[in-house]
Design a protein around this motif. Sequence first.
Motif, short mmCIF file in Angstrom:
data_model
loop_
_atom_site.label_atom_id
_atom_site.label_comp_id
_atom_site.label_asym_id
_atom_site.label_seq_id
_atom_site.Cartn_x
_atom_site.Cartn_y
_atom_site.Cartn_z
N TYR A 21 0.82 -1.21 0.00
CA TYR A 21 0.00 0.00 0.00
C TYR A 21 0.85 1.26 0.00
CZ TYR A 21 -4.01 -2.90 1.49
OH TYR A 21 -5.02 -3.83 1.57
N SER A 22 0.27 2.34 -0.52
CA SER A 22 0.87 3.66 -0.46
C SER A 22 0.11 4.50 0.57
CB SER A 22 0.82 4.33 -1.83
OG SER A 22 1.48 3.57 -2.81
N GLN A 55 -7.94 11.23 -0.18
CA GLN A 55 -8.86 10.08 -0.07
C GLN A 55 -8.55 9.30 1.19
OE1 GLN A 55 -9.60 7.89 -3.89
NE2 GLN A 55 -7.94 9.16 -4.64
N LYS A 56 -9.58 8.70 1.75
CA LYS A 56 -9.43 7.90 2.96
C LYS A 56 -10.20 6.60 2.78
CE LYS A 56 -9.54 10.00 6.90
NZ LYS A 56 -10.00 10.72 8.11
N LYS A 57 -9.55 5.48 3.07
CA LYS A 57 -10.17 4.17 2.90
C LYS A 57 -9.91 3.29 4.11
CE LYS A 57 -12.24 4.38 -1.05
NZ LYS A 57 -13.66 4.03 -1.22
N LYS A 58 -10.89 2.46 4.43
CA LYS A 58 -10.75 1.49 5.51
C LYS A 58 -10.31 0.15 4.93
CE LYS A 58 -12.58 4.13 8.79
NZ LYS A 58 -11.81 4.59 9.97
N PHE A 59 -9.51 -0.59 5.69
CA PHE A 59 -9.19 -1.97 5.32
C PHE A 59 -9.11 -2.81 6.58
CE2 PHE A 59 -5.16 0.23 5.80
CZ PHE A 59 -4.31 -0.68 6.42
N ILE A 101 -7.33 1.48 -4.83
CA ILE A 101 -6.74 2.72 -4.35
C ILE A 101 -5.44 2.47 -3.60
CG2 ILE A 101 -7.09 4.68 -2.81
CD1 ILE A 101 -10.02 4.58 -3.53
N VAL A 102 -5.43 1.48 -2.74
CA VAL A 102 -4.30 1.32 -1.84
C VAL A 102 -3.11 0.63 -2.49
CG1 VAL A 102 -5.76 1.27 0.18
CG2 VAL A 102 -5.18 -0.86 -0.92
N GLN A 131 -6.25 3.92 5.57
CA GLN A 131 -5.21 4.38 4.66
C GLN A 131 -5.65 5.72 4.09
OE1 GLN A 131 -5.54 3.61 0.81
NE2 GLN A 131 -3.42 3.60 0.20
N THR A 132 -4.80 6.72 4.23
CA THR A 132 -5.12 8.05 3.73
C THR A 132 -4.13 8.43 2.63
OG1 THR A 132 -6.00 8.77 5.86
CG2 THR A 132 -5.35 10.49 4.32
N LEU A 133 -4.68 8.87 1.53
CA LEU A 133 -3.86 9.37 0.43
C LEU A 133 -3.95 10.88 0.44
CD1 LEU A 133 -4.89 6.84 -2.35
CD2 LEU A 133 -2.82 6.83 -0.96
#
Length: 257
Positions: free
Chosen positions: A104-105, A130-134, A247-248, A119-121
């Motif tokens: 992931y980035s 952008q913000k995503k949950k994993f 995304i990640v 994870q926040t980009l």
Amino acid sequence: MEYFLELLCPFSILILIFGIHASIIREYESTTYYKITHNGYYKTRRDSGLRGEYRIFDKLKFYETTGARFLFNLYIPKGNDQTAEIDVLMIDKKGLFVFESKNYSGWIFGNEKYQNWTQTLPQGAGRRAQKKKFFNPIMQNKGHISALKRIIGEDKVCHSIVVFSDDCEFKSVTLTSGTAIVVKRDILRFALNNYMQKKEDVFTEEQIEKLYNQLYPYTQVDESVKIKHIESIRHTIPKNEHQDNKIVAFKSRNNDW
């Protein structure tokens, strides 16, 4: 004569470049990773997930000289007609090291006790923040180890290691139990060496080979098993988390592996 030499020089450079590239591919195809996964050089380079797994192996392949054996993409039955996929498994005299690869980035936020991590980009050129949950990768790998132990025995010593890409930054990652390692790939070898120095030998060479032979078939499953595994994940992950992988899992900014 000078004109001939002018033509020959670029041609020689092309031959040299081709030769170097062919040598790189031959070296890749001589690795344990290729021999087990059969993933071609270009496929591995293009696929972020496969590339992350290969990079983990590349960091640790020197352990093969001390008797360790590696397996990749094991589809382990976990009941209810479902499977757990172990990205990288190293069978060593110190135990079974189960690696969960997160290529992931961005910024990573997580707590060992929380079910989801973030994870926040950050905002970039032409890109909105952008913000995503994993799913918590420690919990994920714990499930993998549970499935693995149902096959090899609950008494077998397993170690959980979660490996993130060098392209991410740990903004806030809290570990409390000491039952797992979470590390970026660039210091994986150093971190694992320090960890292993504190562990006692638990397997003989014969036991390592026996475990390898027992688990190898789970790396060579039918394509239908892999498809079913993916479909199962899609049905268990909430709809708003389905886009995470898009995304990640960015391609590394580096041109190397």
